[in-house]
Design a protein around this motif. Structure first.
Motif, short mmCIF file in Angstrom:
data_model
loop_
_atom_site.label_atom_id
_atom_site.label_comp_id
_atom_site.label_asym_id
_atom_site.label_seq_id
_atom_site.Cartn_x
_atom_site.Cartn_y
_atom_site.Cartn_z
N UNK A 34 0.84 -1.19 0.00
CA UNK A 34 0.00 0.00 0.00
C UNK A 34 0.88 1.23 0.00
N UNK A 35 0.38 2.31 -0.57
CA UNK A 35 1.10 3.57 -0.60
C UNK A 35 0.16 4.70 -0.19
N UNK A 36 0.70 5.62 0.60
CA UNK A 36 -0.03 6.81 1.01
C UNK A 36 0.85 8.00 0.62
N UNK A 37 0.35 8.85 -0.24
CA UNK A 37 1.08 10.05 -0.62
C UNK A 37 0.54 11.19 0.23
N UNK A 38 1.45 11.86 0.94
CA UNK A 38 1.01 12.91 1.85
C UNK A 38 1.86 14.17 1.67
#
Length: 76
Positions: A34-38
């Protein structure tokens, strides 16, 4: 995200220059990738322009473009 909200850097991340200045990707390895771009460069909040389940080795162009469009809407 807790580390980011506390002003720290997460343990597994990388800069996402293709999204915009100050954008980072957190890599999560639970039940797949999973990836979360913040973005945490604004004083008022930590923004997450995109989060997704990663199914290939390379991040899809569509995911980067979507995060970049949303980043621009933040005034980045």
């Amino acid at each position: 995200m807790h580390a980011v909200q506390s002003g720290l850097m997460p343990s597994d991340f990388k800069p996402m220059l293709a999204v915009g200045s100050g954008a980072y990707e957190i890599r999560i390895h639970v039940l797949g990738e999973w990836r979360v771009i913040y973005v945490a460069k604004f004083d008022d909040a930590v923004y997450v322009p995109h989060a997704f389940h990663k199914k290939t080795q390379k991040t899809r162009k569509e995911d980067i473009e979507l995060a970049a469009r949303r980043y621009k809407q933040l005034g980045g």
